[in-house]
Design an enzyme around this catalytic site. Structure first.
Site, PDB file in Angstrom:
ATOM      1  N   GLY A   1      -3.532   2.586  14.832  1.00 21.05           N
ATOM      2  CA  GLY A   1      -2.999   3.159  13.595  1.00 21.05           C
ATOM      3  C   GLY A   1      -3.590   4.547  13.396  1.00 21.05           C
TER       4      GLY A   1
ATOM      5  N   GLY B   1       4.268   6.069   0.264  1.00 22.67           N
ATOM      6  CA  GLY B   1       4.012   7.063  -0.790  1.00 22.67           C
ATOM      7  C   GLY B   1       3.438   8.360  -0.278  1.00 22.67           C
ATOM      8  N   GLY B   2       2.360   8.307   0.518  1.00 19.64           N
ATOM      9  CA  GLY B   2       1.812   9.534   1.056  1.00 19.64           C
ATOM     10  C   GLY B   2       0.314   9.540   1.209  1.00 19.64           C
TER      11      GLY B   2
ATOM     12  N   GLU C   1       1.215   9.390  -8.131  1.00 17.36           N
ATOM     13  CA  GLU C   1       1.205   7.924  -8.108  1.00 17.36           C
ATOM     14  C   GLU C   1       0.199   7.437  -9.145  1.00 17.36           C
ATOM     15  OE1 GLU C   1       1.160   5.889  -4.237  1.00 17.36           O
ATOM     16  OE2 GLU C   1       1.691   7.788  -3.340  1.00 17.36           O
TER      17      GLU C   1
ATOM     18  N   ASP D   1      -8.471  -9.139  12.120  1.00 16.71           N
ATOM     19  CA  ASP D   1      -9.202  -9.371  13.381  1.00 16.71           C
ATOM     20  C   ASP D   1     -10.534  -8.622  13.431  1.00 16.71           C
ATOM     21  OD1 ASP D   1      -6.803 -10.595  13.884  1.00 16.71           O
ATOM     22  OD2 ASP D   1      -6.405  -9.589  15.789  1.00 16.71           O
TER      23      ASP D   1
ATOM     24  N   HIS E   1      -0.294  -4.979  -4.550  1.00 16.08           N
ATOM     25  CA  HIS E   1       0.571  -3.878  -4.978  1.00 16.08           C
ATOM     26  C   HIS E   1       1.529  -4.437  -6.020  1.00 16.08           C
ATOM     27  CE1 HIS E   1       3.284  -0.484  -4.961  1.00 16.08           C
ATOM     28  NE2 HIS E   1       2.485   0.171  -4.135  1.00 16.08           N
TER      29      HIS E   1
ATOM     30  N   ARG F   1      -3.457   0.168 -10.078  1.00 13.55           N
ATOM     31  CA  ARG F   1      -2.704  -0.986  -9.568  1.00 13.55           C
ATOM     32  C   ARG F   1      -3.197  -2.324 -10.069  1.00 13.55           C
ATOM     33  NH1 ARG F   1      -1.777   0.945  -3.399  1.00 13.55           N
ATOM     34  NH2 ARG F   1      -0.402   2.603  -4.080  1.00 13.55           N
TER      35      ARG F   1
ATOM     36  N   HIS G   1      -1.688  -6.281  -0.509  1.00 14.56           N
ATOM     37  CA  HIS G   1      -1.344  -4.975   0.063  1.00 14.56           C
ATOM     38  C   HIS G   1      -2.481  -4.305   0.824  1.00 14.56           C
ATOM     39  CE1 HIS G   1       0.771  -1.173   0.290  1.00 14.56           C
ATOM     40  NE2 HIS G   1      -0.210  -0.533  -0.339  1.00 14.56           N
TER      41      HIS G   1
ATOM     42  N   ARG H   1      -8.693   0.427  -4.975  1.00 18.96           N
ATOM     43  CA  ARG H   1      -8.391   1.707  -4.323  1.00 18.96           C
ATOM     44  C   ARG H   1      -7.385   2.535  -5.127  1.00 18.96           C
ATOM     45  NH1 ARG H   1      -4.190   3.261  -0.446  1.00 18.96           N
ATOM     46  NH2 ARG H   1      -3.390   1.178  -0.787  1.00 18.96           N
TER      47      ARG H   1
HETATM   48  P1  FAD Z   1      -3.361   0.102  10.976  1.00 19.18           P
HETATM   49  O1  FAD Z   1      -2.488   1.265  10.775  1.00 19.18           O
HETATM   50  O2  FAD Z   1      -2.919  -1.191  10.387  1.00 19.18           O
HETATM   51  O3  FAD Z   1      -3.564  -0.107  12.541  1.00 19.18           O
HETATM   52  C1  FAD Z   1      -4.273  -1.219  13.020  1.00 19.18           C
HETATM   53  C2  FAD Z   1      -4.080  -1.280  14.519  1.00 19.18           C
HETATM   54  O4  FAD Z   1      -4.938  -2.266  15.079  1.00 19.18           O
HETATM   55  C3  FAD Z   1      -2.683  -1.678  14.952  1.00 19.18           C
HETATM   56  O5  FAD Z   1      -2.346  -0.865  16.044  1.00 19.18           O
HETATM   57  C4  FAD Z   1      -2.837  -3.123  15.402  1.00 19.18           C
HETATM   58  O6  FAD Z   1      -1.898  -3.556  16.343  1.00 19.18           O
HETATM   59  C5  FAD Z   1      -4.218  -3.070  16.002  1.00 19.18           C
HETATM   60  N1  FAD Z   1      -4.901  -4.358  16.099  1.00 19.18           N
HETATM   61  C6  FAD Z   1      -5.136  -5.283  15.116  1.00 19.18           C
HETATM   62  N2  FAD Z   1      -5.851  -6.303  15.608  1.00 19.18           N
HETATM   63  C7  FAD Z   1      -6.086  -6.030  16.930  1.00 19.18           C
HETATM   64  C8  FAD Z   1      -6.750  -6.709  17.969  1.00 19.18           C
HETATM   65  N3  FAD Z   1      -7.345  -7.893  17.786  1.00 19.18           N
HETATM   66  N4  FAD Z   1      -6.779  -6.148  19.195  1.00 19.18           N
HETATM   67  C9  FAD Z   1      -6.158  -4.956  19.430  1.00 19.18           C
HETATM   68  N5  FAD Z   1      -5.494  -4.276  18.474  1.00 19.18           N
HETATM   69  C10 FAD Z   1      -5.481  -4.801  17.235  1.00 19.18           C
HETATM   70  N6  FAD Z   1      -1.939   4.052   2.243  1.00 19.18           N
HETATM   71  C11 FAD Z   1      -1.870   5.324   1.797  1.00 19.18           C
HETATM   72  O7  FAD Z   1      -2.891   6.024   1.745  1.00 19.18           O
HETATM   73  N7  FAD Z   1      -0.663   5.858   1.431  1.00 19.18           N
HETATM   74  C12 FAD Z   1       0.500   5.151   1.477  1.00 19.18           C
HETATM   75  O8  FAD Z   1       1.559   5.671   1.160  1.00 19.18           O
HETATM   76  C13 FAD Z   1       0.446   3.797   1.911  1.00 19.18           C
HETATM   77  N8  FAD Z   1       1.566   3.036   1.944  1.00 19.18           N
HETATM   78  C14 FAD Z   1       1.490   1.777   2.475  1.00 19.18           C
HETATM   79  C15 FAD Z   1       2.670   1.032   2.611  1.00 19.18           C
HETATM   80  C16 FAD Z   1       2.642  -0.203   3.225  1.00 19.18           C
HETATM   81  C17 FAD Z   1       3.897  -1.005   3.372  1.00 19.18           C
HETATM   82  C18 FAD Z   1       1.408  -0.716   3.704  1.00 19.18           C
HETATM   83  C19 FAD Z   1       1.351  -2.054   4.385  1.00 19.18           C
HETATM   84  C20 FAD Z   1       0.237   0.006   3.547  1.00 19.18           C
HETATM   85  C21 FAD Z   1       0.274   1.249   2.935  1.00 19.18           C
HETATM   86  N9  FAD Z   1      -0.891   2.015   2.785  1.00 19.18           N
HETATM   87  C22 FAD Z   1      -0.813   3.294   2.316  1.00 19.18           C
HETATM   88  C23 FAD Z   1      -2.154   1.561   3.361  1.00 19.18           C
HETATM   89  C24 FAD Z   1      -2.325   2.257   4.719  1.00 19.18           C
HETATM   90  O9  FAD Z   1      -1.078   2.357   5.350  1.00 19.18           O
HETATM   91  C25 FAD Z   1      -3.272   1.494   5.618  1.00 19.18           C
HETATM   92  O10 FAD Z   1      -4.441   1.165   4.933  1.00 19.18           O
HETATM   93  C26 FAD Z   1      -3.636   2.368   6.821  1.00 19.18           C
HETATM   94  O11 FAD Z   1      -2.471   2.775   7.476  1.00 19.18           O
HETATM   95  C27 FAD Z   1      -4.531   1.597   7.753  1.00 19.18           C
HETATM   96  O12 FAD Z   1      -4.693   2.345   8.932  1.00 19.18           O
HETATM   97  P2  FAD Z   1      -5.583   1.746  10.097  1.00 19.18           P
HETATM   98  O13 FAD Z   1      -5.526   2.709  11.214  1.00 19.18           O
HETATM   99  O14 FAD Z   1      -6.870   1.336   9.556  1.00 19.18           O
HETATM  100  O15 FAD Z   1      -4.842   0.367  10.482  1.00 19.18           O
HETATM  101  C1  SIN Z   2       2.936   3.197  -2.114  1.00 21.91           C
HETATM  102  O1  SIN Z   2       3.720   3.989  -1.593  1.00 21.91           O
HETATM  103  O2  SIN Z   2       3.084   2.716  -3.241  1.00 21.91           O
HETATM  104  C2  SIN Z   2       1.742   2.789  -1.332  1.00 21.91           C
HETATM  105  C3  SIN Z   2       0.697   3.788  -1.481  1.00 21.91           C
HETATM  106  C4  SIN Z   2      -0.645   3.235  -1.125  1.00 21.91           C
HETATM  107  O3  SIN Z   2      -0.785   2.057  -0.800  1.00 21.91           O
HETATM  108  O4  SIN Z   2      -1.591   4.001  -1.223  1.00 21.91           O
END
Ligand code: FAD
Ligand code: SIN
Length: 529
Positions: A13, A47-48, A112, A217, A238, A284, A345, A380
């Protein structure tokens, strides 16, 4: 097989890819990810990303909004780092090709819940997809980075496996055991530095905005390896996900409320007027609880998000993804209100780390939603998560390169994974039933409103399931689902443990047994050693 790199990144991610791009300037990088590389919560972010970009905004204002949302539990140093370093990190995203939405030639900033000013950069309502696209494109071009898709980390490798002696009572991480579902084999990925960023744990709950990968995980692996975890009682619900009897919950971005949409109950009452002067843009925790209360009082399955004050073209222009998805569900949001309900969320707690992402395990850093950095406290602030991921990824690389020259690959023999066991297809039904049981228990008893009675009931049932899952895990050849189930049940039990420890209601944790805040001064974070 054994794979060796300077940096092992677990997750692709925003946290993992931002880290990989920076680490690649200093050594070889292996990124493992359990599905296709784009499949992550990042990819669904709508959202962003919040940061001080407007000339009328200030660092102090963003810091204050974050602290208020966090309800007394944020770490001021962590929040200050987030806010002050944020704009530079976002400019780096723009440099690698992220295209944020513009108005009149300027980056458009939206609002937001909990923000006192327009400060959120976005790419329509598909911000995460745009960020993930650009990061993956940059990663692919970098020859020092090798991405392994469909590889699932099972456990971190420490002295527990190598038989070595821990230094100063702290384990050292040497990499991870990784399942290759195609071959059914478990490989060893050795590294000098491991970056754990597997995202959140929304799948612990029956209704969630999170994709299937969010099974906690990283939290489970780190806990088993001896890291400190904490604040897991603060699962953010959320307020507005699309209500549907058949499909999984789809997020209706808070930016829609930021744009003027109003929450009403089925009688048409704007119920947030009774709750908070900030109305629909209260934080929230407050909005989700208000919706929960309305639904319980009325017996309705949902409340309504009314967009009737917004011109149709404006809705389609700003929220094309939400418009199209609702249309497929038979709801034209330019003409009718959206039925919405809260859904799990975001995990505000996680694996405890410092300002550089360092954990209690030597050479193990943590980032993104898996991390408990101190930024979010008890709740958050919207759009601070993507920002936290890029700020901490940068810090973690900076810190790691200071120690990298002194690190060596673990020469002591790491044993091959013992994969004895049987696959019994008839038992598959046990796995899928256990998933549903855990998710339902957590939704019913460890949700938006909690009580000791409910937590006790959840704890008994989850303890029983843990035993069953453990026995199953030991006698069965590993599959991705079994690995996830083992993690899910552990994270569920850790959330309950944290919830029990908090004898007050604060931020996202509300319990009818302790409806007010404790007068402890200063308020404490929950940590499980
Ligand atoms: P992720 O992006 O979830 O990536 C995790 C990665 O780890 C994935 O590639 C997955 O496959 C991998 N993985 C998991 N377990 C294992 C394993 N055992 N072995 C190998 N790989 C594994 N936040 C904001 O700031 N703004 C927003 O607008 C916003 N909108 C959101 C909308 C939605 C629908 C959701 C669900 C969340 C939103 N959030 C938002 C929260 C934000 O998107 C997440 O907190 C953030 O993207 C997390 O990033 P990350 O890199 O930590 O994890
Ligand atoms: C949203 O677009 O409402 C999600 C934003 C966030 O989780 O920070």
């Amino acid at each position: 097989m054994i794979f060796i790199s300077d940096f092992l990144v677990i997750g692709s991610g925003i946290a993992g890819l931002s880290y990989a791009l920076k680490a690649a300037k200093h050594g070889t990088v292996h990124v493992i990810t359990k599905k296709d590389s784009a499949e992550s919560s990042t990819n669904y972010a709508q959202g962003g990303i919040a940061a001080v970009f407007s000339p009328t905004d200030t660092f102090d204002s963003h810091i204050q909004d974050t602290l208020i949302a966090g309800d007394g539990l944020c770490d001021l140093e962590a929040v200050t780092q987030l806010v002050k370093e944020g704009p530079e990190r976002i400019n780096e995203l723009i440099e690698i090709g992220v295209k944020f939405s513009e108005r009149n030639g300027e980056i458009e900033l939206v609002k937001e819940g909990g923000h006192s000013i327009h400060r959120i950069l976005h790419a329509k309502d598909l911000t995460g997809k745009e960020i993930e696209r650009a990061l993956l494109a940059a990663t692919t071009e970098d020859e020092s980075i090798q991405v392994f898709e469909h590889r699932q980390a099972i456990d971190l490798i420490t002295e527990h496996h190598s038989g070595g002696v821990m230094k100063d009572g702290h384990p050292t991480c040497f990499g991870a055991y990784v399942l290759n579902p195609d071959s059914g084999k478990i490989d060893i990925f050795l590294s000098k530095i491991t970056y754990l960023c597997t995202g959140g744990a929304g799948q612990v709950y029956l209704h969630t905005t999170n994709p299937g990968i969010a099974t906690g995980d990283g939290i489970a692996m780190a806990h088993r390896a001896g890291a400190t975890v904490g604040n897991l009682e603060f699962m953010q619900f959320h307020p507005t996900s699309l209500y549907s009897k058949t499909r999984k919950r789809f997020l209706i971005s808070e930016a829609v409320r930021g744009h003027g949409a109003i929450l009403r109950n089925k009688t048409g009452e704007r119920f947030m007027e009774k709750v908070d002067p900030r109305l629909e843009l209260a934080t929230r925790d407050i909005v989700a609880r208000a919706i929960d209360r309305e639904m319980k009082q009325s017996g309705d399955d949902y409340v309504l998000l009314d967009l009737s004050s917004l011109p149709a073209e404006d809705i389609k222009d700003h929220f094309p993804n939400i418009f199209q998805t609702c249309l497929k569900e038979g709801i034209d949001i330019t003409k009718e209100p959206i039925p919405v309900v809260p859904a799990a969320h975001y995990m505000c707690g996680g694996v405890k780390c410092d300002l550089d992402g360092k954990t209690a395990i030597r050479n193990l850093y943590v980032g993104g939603e898996t991390a408990f950095t101190g930024v979010h406290g008890a709740n958050r602030l919207a759009s601070n998560s993507l920002l936290e991921a890029v700020v901490w990824a940068h810090r973690s690389v900076e810190d790691a390169v200071k120690v990298l020259p002194d690190l060596h690959f673990q020469t002591r023999k790491i044993p091959e994974w013992d994969d004895k066991g049987t696959t019994n297809a008839e038992e598959w039904i046990l796995v899928s039933h256990s998933f549903n049981e855990i998710k339902t228990i957590m939704w019913d008893y460890v949700g938006i409103v909690r009580s000791n009675l409910r937590l006790e009931r959840a704890q008994r049932r989850i303890a029983f399931l843990s035993k069953e899952v453990d026995e199953f895990y030991r006698r069965t050849r590993l599959t991705p689902e079994i690995v996830e189930l083992r993690n899910l049940v552990l994270v569920a039990s850790l959330i309950i443990e944290c919830a029990f420890l908090r004898k007050e209601s604060r931020g996202l944790h509300f319990t009818t047994d302790f409806p007010g805040k404790s007068d402890e001064n200063p308020p404490v974070n929950t940590v499980l050693l």
